[in-house]
Design a protein around this motif. Sequence first.
Motif, PDB file in Angstrom:
ATOM      1  N   PRO A 120      -2.267  -4.433  12.759  1.00 33.79           N
ATOM      2  CA  PRO A 120      -1.800  -2.921  12.881  1.00 33.79           C
ATOM      3  C   PRO A 120      -0.373  -3.172  13.166  1.00 33.79           C
ATOM      4  N   SER A 121      -0.029  -3.856  14.195  1.00 36.17           N
ATOM      5  CA  SER A 121       1.553  -3.914  14.324  1.00 36.17           C
ATOM      6  C   SER A 121       2.213  -4.544  13.019  1.00 36.17           C
ATOM      7  N   GLY A 122       1.691  -5.311  12.428  1.00 42.01           N
ATOM      8  CA  GLY A 122       2.608  -5.349  10.965  1.00 42.01           C
ATOM      9  C   GLY A 122       2.496  -4.332  10.006  1.00 42.01           C
ATOM     10  N   TYR A 123       1.241  -3.417  10.155  1.00 44.23           N
ATOM     11  CA  TYR A 123       1.158  -2.351   9.411  1.00 44.23           C
ATOM     12  C   TYR A 123       2.145  -1.239   9.833  1.00 44.23           C
ATOM     13  N   VAL A 175       0.815  -1.150   0.130  1.00 48.60           N
ATOM     14  CA  VAL A 175      -0.001   0.044  -0.092  1.00 48.60           C
ATOM     15  C   VAL A 175       0.970   1.198   0.178  1.00 48.60           C
ATOM     16  N   PHE A 176       1.978   1.129   0.364  1.00 44.38           N
ATOM     17  CA  PHE A 176       2.852   2.335   0.483  1.00 44.38           C
ATOM     18  C   PHE A 176       3.554   2.572  -0.688  1.00 44.38           C
ATOM     19  N   VAL A 177       3.554   1.748  -1.773  1.00 41.28           N
ATOM     20  CA  VAL A 177       4.338   1.902  -3.157  1.00 41.28           C
ATOM     21  C   VAL A 177       3.552   1.707  -4.200  1.00 41.28           C
ATOM     22  N   LEU A 178       2.435   2.039  -4.091  1.00 46.58           N
ATOM     23  CA  LEU A 178       1.378   2.150  -5.468  1.00 46.58           C
ATOM     24  C   LEU A 178       2.052   3.198  -6.287  1.00 46.58           C
ATOM     25  N   LYS A 179       2.253   4.387  -5.527  1.00 48.12           N
ATOM     26  CA  LYS A 179       2.626   5.534  -6.694  1.00 48.12           C
ATOM     27  C   LYS A 179       4.021   5.210  -7.312  1.00 48.12           C
ATOM     28  N   ASP A 180       4.959   4.441  -6.638  1.00 44.25           N
ATOM     29  CA  ASP A 180       6.056   3.999  -7.503  1.00 44.25           C
ATOM     30  C   ASP A 180       6.082   2.974  -8.537  1.00 44.25           C
ATOM     31  N   GLY A 182     -11.107  -0.136   4.022  1.00 42.28           N
ATOM     32  CA  GLY A 182     -11.739   0.996   3.562  1.00 42.28           C
ATOM     33  C   GLY A 182     -11.197   2.306   4.696  1.00 42.28           C
ATOM     34  N   THR A 183     -10.457   2.042   5.413  1.00 45.35           N
ATOM     35  CA  THR A 183      -9.816   3.276   6.354  1.00 45.35           C
ATOM     36  C   THR A 183      -8.253   2.911   6.168  1.00 45.35           C
ATOM     37  N   GLN A 184      -7.749   1.901   5.682  1.00 45.92           N
ATOM     38  CA  GLN A 184      -6.478   1.626   5.872  1.00 45.92           C
ATOM     39  C   GLN A 184      -5.492   1.569   4.250  1.00 45.92           C
ATOM     40  N   ASP A 185      -6.163   1.036   3.318  1.00 49.85           N
ATOM     41  CA  ASP A 185      -5.457   0.592   2.166  1.00 49.85           C
ATOM     42  C   ASP A 185      -5.132   1.588   1.449  1.00 49.85           C
ATOM     43  N   MET A 186      -5.942   2.794   1.328  1.00 48.47           N
ATOM     44  CA  MET A 186      -5.579   4.068   0.174  1.00 48.47           C
ATOM     45  C   MET A 186      -5.333   5.072   1.118  1.00 48.47           C
ATOM     46  N   TYR A 187      -5.315   4.831   2.488  1.00 46.94           N
ATOM     47  CA  TYR A 187      -4.540   6.111   3.395  1.00 46.94           C
ATOM     48  C   TYR A 187      -3.399   6.532   3.060  1.00 46.94           C
ATOM     49  N   PRO A 188      -2.227   5.479   2.853  1.00 48.61           N
ATOM     50  CA  PRO A 188      -0.830   6.423   2.543  1.00 48.61           C
ATOM     51  C   PRO A 188      -1.179   7.027   1.198  1.00 48.61           C
ATOM     52  N   THR A 189      -1.890   6.546   0.231  1.00 48.14           N
ATOM     53  CA  THR A 189      -2.096   7.509  -0.972  1.00 48.14           C
ATOM     54  C   THR A 189      -2.721   8.579  -0.852  1.00 48.14           C
ATOM     55  N   PHE A 190      -4.001   8.530   0.067  1.00 46.49           N
ATOM     56  CA  PHE A 190      -4.377   9.883   0.552  1.00 46.49           C
ATOM     57  C   PHE A 190      -3.515  11.086   0.811  1.00 46.49           C
ATOM     58  N   LEU A 191      -2.419  10.484   1.770  1.00 46.93           N
ATOM     59  CA  LEU A 191      -1.558  11.356   2.377  1.00 46.93           C
ATOM     60  C   LEU A 191      -0.389  11.675   1.196  1.00 46.93           C
ATOM     61  N   ARG A 192      -0.069  11.034   0.438  1.00 44.70           N
ATOM     62  CA  ARG A 192       1.167  11.095  -0.368  1.00 44.70           C
ATOM     63  C   ARG A 192       0.446  11.970  -1.701  1.00 44.70           C
ATOM     64  N   VAL A 193      -0.638  11.570  -2.233  1.00 48.56           N
ATOM     65  CA  VAL A 193      -0.888  12.102  -3.461  1.00 48.56           C
ATOM     66  C   VAL A 193      -1.922  13.351  -3.134  1.00 48.56           C
ATOM     67  N   GLN A 194      -3.036  13.178  -2.125  1.00 51.02           N
ATOM     68  CA  GLN A 194      -4.060  14.186  -2.155  1.00 51.02           C
ATOM     69  C   GLN A 194      -3.235  15.550  -1.332  1.00 51.02           C
ATOM     70  N   HIS A 195      -2.535  14.938  -0.315  1.00 47.45           N
ATOM     71  CA  HIS A 195      -2.080  16.084   0.627  1.00 47.45           C
ATOM     72  C   HIS A 195      -0.458  16.448   0.317  1.00 47.45           C
ATOM     73  N   PHE A 241     -15.500 -10.356  -0.873  1.00 45.92           N
ATOM     74  CA  PHE A 241     -16.330  -9.266  -1.367  1.00 45.92           C
ATOM     75  C   PHE A 241     -15.924  -7.980  -1.163  1.00 45.92           C
ATOM     76  N   ALA A 242     -15.214  -7.622  -0.284  1.00 47.40           N
ATOM     77  CA  ALA A 242     -14.862  -6.380   0.013  1.00 47.40           C
ATOM     78  C   ALA A 242     -13.705  -6.000  -0.748  1.00 47.40           C
ATOM     79  N   SER A 243     -13.110  -6.883  -1.511  1.00 48.25           N
ATOM     80  CA  SER A 243     -11.762  -6.754  -2.194  1.00 48.25           C
ATOM     81  C   SER A 243     -11.865  -5.754  -3.282  1.00 48.25           C
ATOM     82  N   VAL A 244     -12.941  -5.411  -3.637  1.00 50.96           N
ATOM     83  CA  VAL A 244     -13.041  -4.326  -4.603  1.00 50.96           C
ATOM     84  C   VAL A 244     -12.876  -2.953  -4.127  1.00 50.96           C
ATOM     85  N   ASN A 245     -12.712  -2.820  -2.750  1.00 47.71           N
ATOM     86  CA  ASN A 245     -12.451  -1.585  -2.201  1.00 47.71           C
ATOM     87  C   ASN A 245     -11.286  -0.734  -2.599  1.00 47.71           C
TER      88      ASN A 245
END
Length: 398
Positions: A143-146, A29-34, A227-240, A346-350
């Motif tokens: 979250p320890s792994g995260y 999730v941290f390296v999607l952009k790269d 829904g609250t974790q996977d796109m969160y680093p992208t939210f911080l890196r791309v939007q902010h 079923f939630a994998s489309v998130n």
Amino acid sequence: MAWSKEQKQTVFACYLGWTLDAFDFFLMVFVLKDVAKEFGADIEAVSWAIMLTLAARPIGALIFGRLADRFGRRPVLMANIALYSILGFSSAFAPNLMALLVLRTLFGVAMGGEWGVGSSLTMESIPKESRGFVSGLLQAGYPSGYLLATLAFGQLFEHIGWRGMFMLSLLPALLTLYIRRNVPESPSWEASRHHDKPGLLQAISAQWRLSLYAIVLMTCFNFFSHGTQDMYPTFLRVQHKFDPHTVQMIAICLNVGAIVGGLAIGSLSEKIGRRNAITLAALFALPVLPLWAFTTTPLLLALGAFLMQISVQGAWGVIPAHLNEISPAAVRATFPGLVYQLGNLFASVNSPLQAHMAKTNGGDYGLAMAIVAGLVALAIAILIRFSHERRGETMTSH
């Protein structure tokens, strides 16, 4: 009741197994952009790697769960950890996006088995009055792994790049040596190993209403976490447009909140019941939404992330105990993991869904995350009221 040395070692190993499993998953999730930049793709296309990992997890839950019900929890857990480590490491050598998608799908199969096998081994090995706290501890492994992935990204990414990050995935394989030396087999499985057991279809068809309900519930739970974790680093890196150090600091706050929530609400569930604890945690997300998704300064976003994950992982912290307590005993290594991972399917489309929602709203990832989180928080608070309360259920197989 005092714990034996073996019980402590079992809990530690299963907590660490889920921690390192999550570490390998969250590196992505941290390296999607790269990855998108190197392979000439957009973030939405690369986010399919997350979706495919999640979608493949039920296959692993079924395969490894059935093996663990038949051959024992301990050897299957060791095989699981070794396999997800090797496949995570292999992701570092993907020559193109298609190869990476295939490798992350196979990684999802291996990842899918670990939770069900590890949670059944843990819950069958500890005193029943300790299940609430241990449930929270076990789920805090996620979250320890995260958090470990966050630290690795913040400290190492600029030096080793995204391929070097995936090479770190090999480290969890060392845990198999610890399990082999220190962790005994589940006493419940040992006691029933020579008994005839119903097949999976027979056991689930006899409990089809419970199975269907559990899958719907876990779909909502997986939308809540991913829904609250996977796109969160992208939210911080791309939007902010925050730098890796700022992203790291905010993600640390997120994961500390998740660990606190899992331990606190898991323990609380031993006093007020599993359903009440989950309801309380899920509803706590609603007043936190504006702070979490719509503020703009690093300090306020960090506070929002901390509080949101108290809610999300607080609710999740009850799940290992609750699913194992409501599970048919003869398929306990399979049932909790399978319904959990079918929920993941079923939630994998998130991730693609939120990436698409953000793209159609001018790059507003915060809005996409808030819509998903708010809806599923309400759904969980309603759905959990229909569950059975089986706190303290005896975990013997028959």
